[in-house]
Design an enzyme around this catalytic site. Structure first.
Site, PDB file in Angstrom:
ATOM      1  CG  ASN A   1      20.918  32.459   2.904  1.00  0.00           C
ATOM      2  OD1 ASN A   1      19.694  33.110   2.139  1.00  0.00           O
ATOM      3  ND2 ASN A   1      21.193  31.959   3.431  1.00  0.00           N
ATOM      4  CG  ASP A   2      20.667  37.463   4.506  1.00  0.00           C
ATOM      5  OD1 ASP A   2      19.607  36.847   4.875  1.00  0.00           O
ATOM      6  OD2 ASP A   2      21.370  37.771   5.589  1.00  0.00           O
ATOM      7  CB  VAL A   3      23.638  40.038  -0.925  1.00  0.00           C
ATOM      8  CG1 VAL A   3      24.118  40.647   0.399  1.00  0.00           C
ATOM      9  CG2 VAL A   3      23.770  38.753  -1.231  1.00  0.00           C
TER      10      VAL A   3
ATOM     11  CB  ALA B   1      18.518  38.832   7.378  1.00  0.00           C
TER      12      ALA B   1
END
Length: 467
Positions: A393-395, A434
């Protein structure tokens, strides 16, 4: 013979230290990591044997019992613990390392307190540092384990006046330590210092969110090494000092690498309660709620993958939770048999510990040559026909590159949005650690394949075989 023994012990320590350094060097590459672990284990065996030959060791029976119990527990854990639970295992091992070092300081204080000799200043300072670092590592690591295991909320936990309370604890430790340096024979004050150190460990990890766990685990690993080095100074053992210094230094270097991968300072990781934001706040989340996503079924996804020339697979924590690594390997093998070039893109902080994705893919016997670090794979995304994102997701969030108001702005990401097509396997539209919405999901070239990673990948394998 008696004159040779001390020299032989020190020479054995030197050989063991050399094997530790060689083992660390080999751990730097996935291809040699297993061999490096074995080399370091041989070094530790030599160090243990040499220590047991030391004439200062009096109770061999208790030591052998401890070795037997520890070996049995370690062997059972090695076979029983799943690869997906390895971050929790590492957290426990870090905590136990800190506990053993702190117990050495406690035992030495007790021994010196009962003797008629005064406690030397250097040993006293070493003991106080040892109980602080070891105590923080023990309770901090156990709390990290609880967060990773879901026993405690993975979101940052804060309360009013938290920082003043932490300063009060630190001040209490310093005051107690100062008293013990002046009057080193007070057992109640020493036990109070130990208790404060344990509470400090809890307060250290409590406000840190799950998204920062890779950094926290790496830092706690470093602290366990520093605690071991301090214990070495307490008992005047060169091997403990060397081994602890190696673990402390390597863990700190890895911590710095993790922070750079997130484009954040260590201070920010420890004190900013990152991850406490929710998708309900912030313009990015509000704007994203008005956008639409394009979803596909496994048959469509299989056609996109099967007729591609190059596919880049991006594993994330969702793959780990679903234990889908073996299904992913099966999908990659099937695509390769159809002439598709398959690579794996590994982000440094994907998952819950450093190297988490590498460990899972290694368990599934994915070739090391197919694993690409972020710096190596990012220039290749523009030539990739399909980027298959599995539970990350965030990466992979382009907001880190384009939205200056995003909390992850500036964090290096895997640039999957530059591929010709992107397929994202995900259970739903929830935000990552995040707490921000992912712009990638709404891109024109992105399609969503909703469901469990293991189930969806298995269906993709079945559909690809029918092409």
């Amino acid at each position: 013979m008696s004159d040779f023994l001390p020299t032989g012990i020190q020479l054995t320590y030197l050989v063991a230290a050399s094997l530790f350094i060689l083992g660390l060097k080999k751990l730097g590459s996935p291809a040699t990591a297993r061999n490096g672990n074995l080399v370091a284990a041989v070094g530790m065996l030599l160090a243990v044997v040499a220590t047991m030959l030391d004439q200062q060791v009096l109770n061999y029976e208790m030591i052998l019992i401890g070795l037997a119990i520890g070996s049995i527990i370690g062997a059972i854990a090695a076979y029983k613990v799943q690869m997906t639970e390895m971050p929790q295992m590492v957290g426990l091992l870090n905590g136990l390392g800190g506990a053993s070092s702190a117990l050495i300081a406690v035992a030495e204080f007790w021994r010196l307190l009962g003797s008629s000799q005064p406690i030397p200043l250097d040993v006293n300072i070493s003991m106080l540092l040892d109980v602080l670092i070891g105590g923080v590592t023990l309770t901090g690591s156990f709390l990290a384990f609880a967060k990773l295991q879901g026993l405690v909320s993975g979101t940052p936990i804060t309360f009013p006046l938290q920082q003043p309370f932490n300063l009060l604890l630190l001040g209490s430790y310093l005051a107690g330590s100062a008293y013990l340096i002046i009057s080193p024979d007070s057992l109640p004050i020493f036990l109070a210092v130990v208790a404060v150190s344990l509470v400090l460990g809890v307060m250290f990890v409590l406000p840190i969110g799950g998204g920062d766990m890779p950094v926290v685990i790496s830092l706690l690993n470093s602290l366990s090494g520093v605690a071991a080095a301090a214990a070495g100074f307490v008992v005047m053992n060169n091997m403990l000092i060397i081994a602890g210094a190696l673990v402390g230094a390597s863990g700190l270097i890895l911590t710095e690498i993790m922070c750079k991968a997130m484009n954040r300072s260590l201070f920010s990781v420890l004190f900013s309660a990152f991850g406490s934001v929710t998708t309900a706040s912030g313009g990015a989340a509000a704007g994203a709620s008005n956008q639409t996503v394009r979803s596909i079924d496994p048959e469509e996804g299989a056609m996109m993958l099967g007729y591609a020339r190059s596919v880049v697979i991006v594993p994330g924590y969702g793959m780990a939770v679903a234990q889908a690594q073996h299904s992913v390997r099966e999908l990659a093998d099937q695509l390769e048999r159809m002439g598709v070039d398959v690579k794996y893109a590994i982000h440094p902080v994907a998952g819950r510990m450093p190297g988490h994705m590498n460990v899972l893919l290694a368990e599934a016997n994915v070739a090391y040559t197919q694993l690409y670090d972020m710096e190596d794979i990012n220039p290749q995304f523009e030539q990739a026909d399909v980027a298959l994102v599995i539970g990350a997701n965030d990466v992979v969030n382009p907001a880190a590159r384009s939205d200056a108001n995003s909390p992850i702005y500036g964090m290096p990401i895997l640039e999957v949005d530059k591929a010709k097509q992107t397929i994202v396997i995900k259970r739903g539209m929830s935000a990552g650690f995040a707490g921000v919405d992912n712009e990638l999901f709404y891109k024109d070239k992105t399609t969503m394949l909703f469901g469990s990673a293991k189930d969806m990948v298995a269906k993709l394998v079945s559909e690809v075989k029918q092409l």
